[in-house]
Design an enzyme around this catalytic site. Structure first.
Site, PDB file in Angstrom:
ATOM      1  N   ILE A  48      21.210  29.174  56.633  1.00 40.21           N
ATOM      2  CA  ILE A  48      20.715  28.584  55.000  1.00 40.21           C
ATOM      3  C   ILE A  48      21.327  27.060  54.905  1.00 40.21           C
ATOM      4  O   ILE A  48      21.006  26.322  54.029  1.00 40.21           O
ATOM      5  CB  ILE A  48      20.765  29.607  54.084  1.00 40.21           C
TER       6      ILE A  48
ATOM      7  N   ALA B 193      19.126  22.874  56.047  1.00 36.23           N
ATOM      8  CA  ALA B 193      18.849  21.854  55.102  1.00 36.23           C
ATOM      9  C   ALA B 193      18.296  22.603  53.799  1.00 36.23           C
ATOM     10  O   ALA B 193      18.406  22.010  52.743  1.00 36.23           O
ATOM     11  CB  ALA B 193      18.010  20.662  55.459  1.00 36.23           C
ATOM     12  N   HIS B 194      18.214  23.897  53.799  1.00 37.00           N
ATOM     13  CA  HIS B 194      17.754  24.559  52.519  1.00 37.00           C
ATOM     14  C   HIS B 194      18.734  24.698  51.245  1.00 37.00           C
ATOM     15  O   HIS B 194      18.323  24.270  50.344  1.00 37.00           O
ATOM     16  CB  HIS B 194      17.383  26.072  53.037  1.00 37.00           C
ATOM     17  N   ASP B 195      19.851  24.817  51.709  1.00 39.15           N
ATOM     18  CA  ASP B 195      20.888  24.768  50.640  1.00 39.15           C
ATOM     19  C   ASP B 195      21.655  23.455  50.709  1.00 39.15           C
ATOM     20  O   ASP B 195      22.653  23.327  49.780  1.00 39.15           O
ATOM     21  CB  ASP B 195      21.855  26.085  50.651  1.00 39.15           C
ATOM     22  N   THR B 196      21.193  22.618  51.475  1.00 36.24           N
ATOM     23  CA  THR B 196      21.986  21.370  51.727  1.00 36.24           C
ATOM     24  C   THR B 196      21.008  20.189  51.647  1.00 36.24           C
ATOM     25  O   THR B 196      20.033  20.222  50.860  1.00 36.24           O
ATOM     26  CB  THR B 196      23.009  21.373  52.843  1.00 36.24           C
TER      27      THR B 196
END
Ligand SMILES: *[C@@H]1O[C@H](CO)[C@@H](O)[C@H](O)[C@H]1NC(C)=O
Ligand SMILES: *[C@@H]1O[C@H](CO)[C@@H](O)[C@H](O)[C@H]1NC(C)=O
Ligand SMILES: *[C@@H]1O[C@H](CO)[C@@H](O)[C@H](O)[C@H]1NC(C)=O
Ligand SMILES: *[C@@H]1O[C@H](CO)[C@@H](O)[C@H](O)[C@H]1NC(C)=O
Ligand SMILES: *[C@@H]1O[C@H](CO)[C@@H](O)[C@H](O)[C@H]1NC(C)=O
Ligand SMILES: *[C@@H]1O[C@H](CO)[C@@H](O)[C@H](O)[C@H]1NC(C)=O
Ligand SMILES: *[C@@H]1O[C@H](CO)[C@@H](O)[C@H](O)[C@H]1NC(C)=O
Ligand SMILES: *[C@@H]1O[C@H](CO)[C@@H](O)[C@H](O)[C@H]1NC(C)=O
Ligand SMILES: *[C@@H]1O[C@H](CO)[C@@H](O)[C@H](O)[C@H]1NC(C)=O
Length: 394
Positions: free
Chosen positions: A219, A223-226
Site C-alpha cells: 500500500i 502510491a495509495h498511501d504515498t
C-alpha cells in the site's frame, strides 16, 4: 520579539508526521527479504509454456489512485514510456479501488461501490477458469501478504520504512482480486497460487514464473498511501532490474503497468497505462496509442492471444473491451473506434448484487451465453451456475 513568536508558533510543524520516504523492502526483487513475513516454502512447478499468438507471458502490475497527467509528468514513468507504448485513452471502470480490481479478472464489478470485504459466490467465473481450461499457468504476487492463499482482509507487518513506528498495514485484500472470488479462494490449489514477494524471488530463481501474473505492490509502494514519486522509486527498485532479466521479461513477455483508477471522480476516469516487455515490437517503443481501452481490455487481450473462451460479461462488450492494438493488429482482430467515451467516473449507480443500496440490488446476472469474445472460444459457465433460474440452458 515578533520573530521569536513566529518561530515558537511554527515549532509544532517540525514535529508533525513526515511523509514516508522510500526504503527498499529487500536486497532486490530476486531475493527474499526479512521485511516480508512468510518465507517461501518452495517454487511453483516449472510448466511447459502454452504458446500465444503474440506473447507467451502476460504480467500486469497495478498501482493506485493517480491521474494520467501526474504519472505522465513523472521522470520514472517518462523513462519507462520510452521503452513501451503509452495508452492515452485507457480508462478505469468506476470508483473506488476494489470494484476495478474485481472487474479486471471477472468481467464485472457487480454494482460494487466500496472497498468492503466481499466473497463472490463460487458459481461466478474468472479468467482463471479460462486459463486453466488451456493449462496456462498463472499466479497472483502480492507484496507484504503473509502466507500463500491468505484470505484475510488486511495484514500489518513491522514498519520497515520507520522501524520506531508501530506496525503498518501493508497488505490489503481489496487489491488482490482473485481471492475475492470463491471460485478461486475455495479451491486450495488455486488459493495457493496467491503468493508473496518472497515466493516471487524463489519462483524467478527456479525459472518458474507462470504465464499470467497479477502483481500488487504493498500500500506504500503502489502510491495509495504515498504518491507517484514513491511508486516510481519502487519501480526503479523492482521493475527496472526485472526488465533486464529474461527469467521475467522473456523474448515474448508483455507487461501492463497500470493504475486502478484516476485520483478524483469529478472528471472522467483516465489512467496512465503502459505496455512494456520484449513482446513490444522495437518500432513501437516510445510511441503512444489513443485507442479507447478499459480494464476489460486486459481480459480480452489475453483471450485473443491464446484463443480462449470468454466470461460473457464486460470482457465481451465491444465498446469497453478493445484488444491492445499491437496484439489486435497481429491477430487480425477488429477493434471498435469509440468516439463517445463512456463516463466511468460513476460510483454506486450501477445496479448489481454487490451494490449496498438495497433498491439497486439484483441477483448475480448470468453470463451472456451467446457472446463472442476476442478469443473466439465459448462462454464459460460454471457448472454450479443454474442457468435455468434465468430460463437459459447450458
Ligand atoms: C505526456 O508527456 C509527454 C512528455 O513526456 C508529452 O509530450 C505528452 O504530450 C504527454 N501526453 C499527454 C497525453 O498529456
Ligand atoms: C511456509 O510455511 C511456514 C510453516 O508452515 C509458514 O509459517 C509460512 O507462512 C509459509 N510461507 C508462506 C509464504 O506461505
Ligand atoms: C518514525 O516514527 C516515530 C514514532 O511514530 C515518529 O516519532 C517519527 O517522526 C517517525 N520518523 C519519520 C522520519 O517519519
Ligand atoms: C482524471 O482524468 C482526467 C482525464 O485525464 C484528467 O483531466 C483529470 O485531471 C483527472 N482527475 C483529476 C482529479 O484531476
Ligand atoms: C464525471 O466526469 C464528467 C466529465 O468530466 C463530469 O461532467 C461529471 O460531473 C463527473 N461525474 C461525477 C459523478 O463527478
Ligand atoms: C457495453 O458497454 C456500454 C458502455 O458502458 C454500454 O452502454 C452497453 O450497454 C454495454 N453493452 C452490453 C451488451 O452490455
Ligand atoms: C438508492 O438508489 C435509489 C435509486 O437509484 C436512489 O433514489 C437513492 O437515493 C439511493 N440511496 C442512497 C442511500 O444512495
Ligand atoms: C450461485 O451460488 C449461490 C451461492 O451458492 C446461490 O445462492 C445461487 O442461487 C447460485 N446462482 C445460480 C444462478 O445458480
Ligand atoms: C435449477 O433451477 C431450476 C429452475 O429454478 C430448478 O427447477 C432446478 O431444480 C435447479 N437445478 C439445480 C441443480 O439446482
Amino acid at each position: 520579539m515578533k520573530v521569536l513568536a513566529t518561530l515558537v508558533l511554527s515549532l509544532p510543524l517540525v514535529f508533525a508526521a513526515q511523509a514516508p520516504v522510500f526504503v527498499p523492502p529487500g536486497p532486490g526483487p530476486t531475493e527474499q527479504s526479512d521485511n516480508y513475513v512468510g518465507k517461501s516454502n518452495g517454487s511453483l512447478p516449472v510448466e511447459f509454456p502454452v504458446p500465444g499468438r503474440v506473447f507467451n507471458r502476460f504480467i500486469q502490475i497495478w498501482l493506485e489512485n493517480t491521474n494520467f497527467a501526474v504519472a505522465n509528468s513523472s521522470a520514472v514513468f517518462q523513462t519507462l514510456a520510452q521503452q513501451g507504448i503509452t495508452m492515452t485513452n485507457y480508462f478505469a471502470l468506476t470508483h473506488p479501488s476494489e470494484p476495478n480490481y474485481v472487474a479486471a479478472v471477472g468481467g464485472d464489478f457487480f454494482g460494487m461501490a466500496d472497498d468492503n470485504l466481499y466473497m463472490i459466490p463460487s458459481n461466478i467465473s474468472t479468467i482463471v477458469d479460462l486459463l486453466e481450461e488451456r493449462r496456462i499457468s498463472w499466479a497472483s504476487y502480492q507484496e507484504s501478504m503473509p502466507t500463500d492463499g491468505f484470505t484475510g482482509f488486511s495484514f500489518a507487518s513491522e514498519n520497515y520504512l520507520n522501524t520506531s513506528a508501530a506496525p503498518l498495514t501493508l497488505y490489503w485484500r481489496k487489491h488482490n482480486p482473485l481471492i475475492i472470488y470463491n471460485s478461486v479462494a475455495d479451491i486450495p490449489s488455486r488459493a495457493a497460487r496467491h503468493r508473496n514477494f518472497n515466493d516471487f524471488a524463489v519462483d524467478i530463481n527456479h525459472h518458474a514464473l507462470p504465464q499470467w501474473m497479477f502483481v500488487t505492490p504493498n500500500i506504500e509502494n503502489d502510491a495509495h498511501d504515498t504518491n507517484v514519486d514513491f511508486a516510481g522509486q519502487f519501480l526503479q527498485y523492482w521493475l527496472f532490474p526485472l526488465l533486464k532479466d529474461v527469467r521475467f521479461n522473456g523474448p515474448d513477455t508483455l507487461i501492463l503497468l497500470t493504475f486502478d483508477e484516476n485520483g478524483s471522480s469529478s472528471i472522467n476516469n483516465n489512467i496512465f497505462s503502459l505496455l512494456l516487455g520484449n513482446a513490444v515490437p522495437k518500432e513501437l517503443r516510445g510511441t503512444t496509442d489513443s485507442t479507447y481501452f478499459t480494464h476489460y481490455s486486459s481480459l480480452s487481450t489475453v483471450q485473443n492471444n491464446w484463443g480462449l473462451g470468454s466470461l460473457g460479461r464486460g470482457d465481451t462488450n465491444k465498446t469497453l473491451a478493445n484488444v491492445f492494438s499491437m496484439v489486435a493488429e497481429r491477430t487480425g482482430y477488429r477493434n471498435l473506434k469509440v468516439v463517445d467515451i463512456p463516463l466511468t467516473n460513476i460510483s454506486g449507480k450501477t445496479p448489481g448484487p454487490l451494490n449496498s443500496n438495497i433498491s439497486l440490488q439484483t441477483p448475480f446476472p448470468p453470463p451472456n451465453i451467446h457472446a463472442k469474445g476476442a478469443g473466439g472460444g465459448p462462454v464459460f459457465v460454471a457448472r454450479n451456475f443454474n442457468l435455468s433460474h434465468f430460463g437459459l440452458h447450458h
